[in-house]
Design a protein around this motif. Structure first.
Motif, PDB file in Angstrom:
ATOM      1  N   GLY A  83       0.777  -1.233   0.000  1.00 39.31           N
ATOM      2  CA  GLY A  83       0.000   0.000   0.000  1.00 39.31           C
ATOM      3  C   GLY A  83       0.804   1.277   0.000  1.00 39.31           C
ATOM      4  O   GLY A  83       0.227   2.370  -0.124  1.00 39.31           O
ATOM      5  N   ASP A  84       2.139   1.197   0.138  1.00 37.62           N
ATOM      6  CA  ASP A  84       2.967   2.407   0.080  1.00 37.62           C
ATOM      7  C   ASP A  84       2.924   3.004  -1.321  1.00 37.62           C
ATOM      8  O   ASP A  84       2.745   2.294  -2.312  1.00 37.62           O
ATOM      9  N   ARG A  85       3.132   4.318  -1.403  1.00 32.92           N
ATOM     10  CA  ARG A  85       3.068   4.998  -2.693  1.00 32.92           C
ATOM     11  C   ARG A  85       4.467   5.236  -3.250  1.00 32.92           C
ATOM     12  O   ARG A  85       5.375   5.658  -2.531  1.00 32.92           O
ATOM     13  N   VAL A  86       4.601   4.950  -4.547  1.00 28.53           N
ATOM     14  CA  VAL A  86       5.852   5.147  -5.269  1.00 28.53           C
ATOM     15  C   VAL A  86       5.559   5.993  -6.504  1.00 28.53           C
ATOM     16  O   VAL A  86       4.725   5.619  -7.333  1.00 28.53           O
ATOM     17  N   ALA A  87       6.229   7.128  -6.638  1.00 26.74           N
ATOM     18  CA  ALA A  87       6.016   8.015  -7.782  1.00 26.74           C
ATOM     19  C   ALA A  87       6.866   7.564  -8.963  1.00 26.74           C
ATOM     20  O   ALA A  87       8.031   7.193  -8.793  1.00 26.74           O
ATOM     21  N   VAL A  88       6.282   7.612 -10.160  1.00 28.13           N
ATOM     22  CA  VAL A  88       7.001   7.315 -11.397  1.00 28.13           C
ATOM     23  C   VAL A  88       6.962   8.582 -12.245  1.00 28.13           C
ATOM     24  O   VAL A  88       5.891   9.050 -12.628  1.00 28.13           O
ATOM     25  N   PHE A  89       8.158   9.132 -12.531  1.00 23.58           N
ATOM     26  CA  PHE A  89       8.294  10.494 -13.067  1.00 23.58           C
ATOM     27  C   PHE A  89       9.258  10.452 -14.247  1.00 23.58           C
ATOM     28  O   PHE A  89      10.462  10.589 -14.083  1.00 23.58           O
ATOM     29  N   MET A  90       8.732  10.199 -15.447  1.00 21.36           N
ATOM     30  CA  MET A  90       9.593  10.119 -16.630  1.00 21.36           C
ATOM     31  C   MET A  90       8.742  10.161 -17.898  1.00 21.36           C
ATOM     32  O   MET A  90       7.531   9.964 -17.863  1.00 21.36           O
ATOM     33  N   GLN A  91       9.414  10.430 -19.009  1.00 20.03           N
ATOM     34  CA  GLN A  91       8.755  10.379 -20.311  1.00 20.03           C
ATOM     35  C   GLN A  91       8.598   8.924 -20.735  1.00 20.03           C
ATOM     36  O   GLN A  91       9.094   8.007 -20.087  1.00 20.03           O
ATOM     37  N   ASN A  92       7.918   8.714 -21.866  1.00 16.26           N
ATOM     38  CA  ASN A  92       7.709   7.360 -22.360  1.00 16.26           C
ATOM     39  C   ASN A  92       9.037   6.642 -22.600  1.00 16.26           C
ATOM     40  O   ASN A  92       9.907   7.144 -23.309  1.00 16.26           O
ATOM     41  N   CYS A  93       9.173   5.473 -22.008  1.00 15.95           N
ATOM     42  CA  CYS A  93      10.335   4.617 -22.211  1.00 15.95           C
ATOM     43  C   CYS A  93       9.988   3.272 -21.593  1.00 15.95           C
ATOM     44  O   CYS A  93       9.057   3.167 -20.782  1.00 15.95           O
ATOM     45  N   PRO A  94      10.706   2.200 -21.939  1.00 17.13           N
ATOM     46  CA  PRO A  94      10.398   0.893 -21.342  1.00 17.13           C
ATOM     47  C   PRO A  94      10.484   0.889 -19.824  1.00 17.13           C
ATOM     48  O   PRO A  94       9.736   0.167 -19.156  1.00 17.13           O
ATOM     49  N   GLN A  95      11.384   1.720 -19.266  1.00 15.93           N
ATOM     50  CA  GLN A  95      11.542   1.737 -17.808  1.00 15.93           C
ATOM     51  C   GLN A  95      10.272   2.187 -17.107  1.00 15.93           C
ATOM     52  O   GLN A  95      10.044   1.832 -15.948  1.00 15.93           O
ATOM     53  N   PHE A  96       9.446   3.001 -17.782  1.00 21.11           N
ATOM     54  CA  PHE A  96       8.190   3.421 -17.155  1.00 21.11           C
ATOM     55  C   PHE A  96       7.341   2.191 -16.852  1.00 21.11           C
ATOM     56  O   PHE A  96       6.826   2.026 -15.745  1.00 21.11           O
ATOM     57  N   SER A  97       7.179   1.321 -17.852  1.00 16.04           N
ATOM     58  CA  SER A  97       6.358   0.122 -17.664  1.00 16.04           C
ATOM     59  C   SER A  97       6.996  -0.833 -16.664  1.00 16.04           C
ATOM     60  O   SER A  97       6.304  -1.407 -15.811  1.00 16.04           O
ATOM     61  N   ILE A  98       8.322  -0.991 -16.738  1.00 18.96           N
ATOM     62  CA  ILE A  98       9.018  -1.859 -15.787  1.00 18.96           C
ATOM     63  C   ILE A  98       8.804  -1.349 -14.361  1.00 18.96           C
ATOM     64  O   ILE A  98       8.507  -2.122 -13.443  1.00 18.96           O
ATOM     65  N   ALA A  99       8.951  -0.036 -14.176  1.00 20.86           N
ATOM     66  CA  ALA A  99       8.775   0.548 -12.842  1.00 20.86           C
ATOM     67  C   ALA A  99       7.349   0.359 -12.348  1.00 20.86           C
ATOM     68  O   ALA A  99       7.124  -0.023 -11.187  1.00 20.86           O
ATOM     69  N   LEU A 100       6.374   0.636 -13.217  1.00 19.81           N
ATOM     70  CA  LEU A 100       4.977   0.506 -12.801  1.00 19.81           C
ATOM     71  C   LEU A 100       4.676  -0.920 -12.355  1.00 19.81           C
ATOM     72  O   LEU A 100       4.110  -1.141 -11.276  1.00 19.81           O
ATOM     73  N   ARG A 132       6.879   7.425  -0.842  1.00 22.06           N
ATOM     74  CA  ARG A 132       8.026   6.846  -0.139  1.00 22.06           C
ATOM     75  C   ARG A 132       9.273   6.812  -1.025  1.00 22.06           C
ATOM     76  O   ARG A 132      10.382   7.069  -0.563  1.00 22.06           O
ATOM     77  N   VAL A 133       9.085   6.479  -2.315  1.00 19.51           N
ATOM     78  CA  VAL A 133      10.189   6.386  -3.262  1.00 19.51           C
ATOM     79  C   VAL A 133       9.776   7.081  -4.553  1.00 19.51           C
ATOM     80  O   VAL A 133       8.610   7.018  -4.952  1.00 19.51           O
ATOM     81  N   ILE A 134      10.734   7.748  -5.193  1.00 18.38           N
ATOM     82  CA  ILE A 134      10.519   8.344  -6.510  1.00 18.38           C
ATOM     83  C   ILE A 134      11.411   7.622  -7.510  1.00 18.38           C
ATOM     84  O   ILE A 134      12.615   7.482  -7.286  1.00 18.38           O
ATOM     85  N   VAL A 135      10.801   7.146  -8.603  1.00 21.12           N
ATOM     86  CA  VAL A 135      11.567   6.577  -9.714  1.00 21.12           C
ATOM     87  C   VAL A 135      11.495   7.588 -10.848  1.00 21.12           C
ATOM     88  O   VAL A 135      10.396   7.922 -11.315  1.00 21.12           O
ATOM     89  N   CYS A 136      12.642   8.097 -11.297  1.00 18.37           N
ATOM     90  CA  CYS A 136      12.627   9.165 -12.290  1.00 18.37           C
ATOM     91  C   CYS A 136      13.704   8.951 -13.340  1.00 18.37           C
ATOM     92  O   CYS A 136      14.627   8.146 -13.155  1.00 18.37           O
ATOM     93  N   SER A 137      13.596   9.692 -14.425  1.00 19.18           N
ATOM     94  CA  SER A 137      14.638   9.702 -15.444  1.00 19.18           C
ATOM     95  C   SER A 137      15.700  10.728 -15.051  1.00 19.18           C
ATOM     96  O   SER A 137      15.446  11.657 -14.279  1.00 19.18           O
ATOM     97  N   ALA A 138      16.913  10.548 -15.592  1.00 23.58           N
ATOM     98  CA  ALA A 138      18.040  11.390 -15.186  1.00 23.58           C
ATOM     99  C   ALA A 138      17.817  12.859 -15.499  1.00 23.58           C
ATOM    100  O   ALA A 138      18.250  13.738 -14.740  1.00 23.58           O
TER     101      ALA A 138
END
Length: 571
Positions: A83-100, A132-138
């Protein structure tokens, strides 16, 4: 959250059933599984099939599952729990789907964030959902760093994971037909600096940490996409695995199969891009060729080179593609389905698609609250400038906004909707949730806030909005949000945001501004616009700034934005 009904019955006498495609059932049985299970199924069925292609480099379904599991293991090792929230912050790329899918595999909740947001905007997506965690592009890591630094330590995300677009691109030269334009490639290969304690994507995947058991069920929270409204900051829409699964399995009118090849250019953070390029595509095992940003020449080449069969887009993309001097060299003959929304498709462009390629552009309608489509045009019987008919299991009505009485065919009222894809409410906003639903004929319907009418065949048409929104090339701009940001400008005393007509975007953003006394004669429209570019997403930036001595006010002191809007329309 209360559990959802497994089947939504729609009265059999609804007019759209008279023209409903005979090949399809009126409603679907929604799988009683999590969205992660779709990855398991496709990776087992089609392990070596391409899930995504990014500038010529393939990510197979087997690799998608393996890397998502590694991200899930890394997240759990960093303390992410159920139930923790993780933000995904990036443009379209395969990593977006992998992260989600990694977040979902970890039994956590995805917060998709518009990559056009600046640091001031991003702070809300950290604090409101308790990210809790942010996954982002460089390229966006410096924005994350600025937002984190502006927050008290206790309000910050605990960890940031950074990926580079090159992590998913070919290691050598890109084939000419797949190559991005020079400016896009320079951006993709850039090496921005970010804090040394931010984790790197390849390290997280390479660690190969195994996640614990997957326990999320259909009624657990899966996604928290944010939508703005007429007041206040954006609100999170609570979607479960079940509400998202409804359109995941039913969003393509039955045309999406494992043989489909689609163009993924609608932003994946947006509910439409997510539904078609992330959730739906993985569920059926189809291949998506991803574009991180729109470029008409690249799009034309990818469609021609890779036999794209399905393209979900916004009409301005099609207009732009046809406007290319190279459009005659593009081969669109493999396209079997084109659909989209966000703005009406011009008659002339739709006719050209039909005459030259035999394609009916199928417009649709939906909201973040309805996980993208609640209405769509059947491809075999599409009407132009039309929202379409209610899709699988959806019951929609046109009612008087005040009395909530259903209105006759052809009369304009508010569209209310009930269906399996409707969200569970607004995160931390019980009052707004209560206001968003109404009891009608003994059942709970969602109030869309949009004004429309229904014709005798059950097709719905938009006529206006109860909500105050600007539609700029399909991007929804909420005036209140832009005003709140403008008030942070030291020269701005008051601001009112309205829509101005734009030949290309349909509508664009206009700011009517009262300057502080000390700034008058010292601050120009260009100054305001330049500041806005630094502090808000590009599509929200006012393209026009008008200075006035005072804003019109009502007797209660409220800014009469509608008067300014009417004056603009008449002007």
């Amino acid at each position: 959250m209360p559990s959802s009904p497994t089947h939504f019955e729609v009265p059999a006498d609804r007019p759209h059933f008279r023209i409903w495609p005979k090949r399809l059932p009126h409603a679907l049985v929604i799988p009683e599984t999590s969205l992660w299970f779709n990855v398991e199924v496709s990776a087992t069925r089609y392990p070596d099939r391409a899930a995504y292609v990014f500038f010529g480099r393939t990510l197979s379904f087997r690799q998608l599952r393996e890397q998502a599991e590694a991200i899930a293991g890394w997240l759990q090792n960093e303390g992410v729990g159920t139930g923790d929230r993780v933000a995904v912050f990036m443009q379209n790329c395969p990593q977006f789907s992998i992260a989600l899918y990694g977040v979902l595999r970890a039994n956590a909740v995805v917060v998709p964030v518009n990559p056009m947001n600046r640091a001031e905007e991003l702070k809300h997506y950290i604090t409101d959902p308790d990210t809790r965690v942010i996954v982002c592009s460089a390229d966006l890591a410096p924005i994350v760093a600025a937002a984190q630094a502006a927050l008290p330590e206790g309000a910050r995300a605990k960890r940031v994971l950074v990926t580079r677009y090159t992590d998913a691109m070919p290691e050598g030269a890109i084939a000419e037909g797949d190559a991005p334009p020079p400016a896009m490639e320079a951006w993709l290969r850039s090496e921005p600096q970010f804090p040394a304690d931010y984790a790197r994507w390849n390290d997280a995947v390479g660690a190969g940490l195994k996640p614990g058991p997957h326990t999320a069920g259909p009624d657990d929270l899966a996604l928290l996409p944010y939508t703005s409204g007429t007041t206040g900051l954006p609100k999170g829409c609570m979607h479960t695995h079940r509400t998202l699964m409804a359109n995941t399995v039913g969003g393509q009118w039955g045309y999406g199969t494992a043989e489909s090849v689609s163009l993924g250019v609608v932003p994946m953070f947006h509910i439409t891009g997510m539904m078609y390029a992330v959730l739906g595509a993985v569920a059926v095992g189809s291949t998506v060729h991803l574009m991180p940003r729109w470029d008409r020449e690249l799009a034309g080449r990818l469609i021609s080179r890779h036999g794209i069969t399905h393209w979900v887009c916004i009409p301005t993309m099609v207009i732009d593609l046809f406007g290319s001097p190279n459009n005659k060299s593009f081969d669109l003959s493999t396209l079997r389905s084109m659909s989209g929304g966000g703005a009406a498709m011009p008659q002339a462009v739709a006719q050209r698609l039909l005459d030259e390629f035999g394609l009916n552009f199928a417009e649709g309608y939906g909201l973040t609250e309805t996980a993208a489509p609640s209405h769509a045009n059947p491809p075999e019987r599409a009407k132009l400038q039309c929202l379409g008919i209610p899709i699988f299991g959806v019951d929609s009505r046109v009612v008087d906004p005040l009395t909530l009485q259903e209105l006759p065919v052809g009369e304009v009222g508010e569209i209310i909707t009930r269906g399996p894809m409707v969200f569970k409410g607004y995160w931390k906003h019980p009052e707004a949730t209560a206001d968003a639903f109404v009891e009608f004929e003994g059942r709970q319907f969602f109030r869309t806030g949009d004004l429309g009418r229904m014709d005798e065949e059950g097709y719905f048409f938009m006529t206006d909005r109860l909500k105050r929104m600007i539609n700029a090339s399909g991007f929804k701009v909420w005036p209140t949000e832009v005003e709140m940001l403008l008030y942070k400008h030291p020269a701005v005393q008051e601001a009112c945001i309205i829509a101005a007509k734009d030949a290309y975007r349909g509508e664009t953003v206009k700011a009517v501004v009262v300057l502080r006394a000390a700034a008058r004669g010292q601050t120009s429209a260009e100054d305001i616009i330049a500041w806005a570019r630094e502090n808000m997403a590009a599509y929200k930036v006012p393209k026009i700034v008008q200075f006035v001595e005072a804003l019109p006010k009502s007797g209660s002191g409220k800014v009469m934005w509608r008067l300014l809007q009417d004056q603009e329309a008449a002007g």
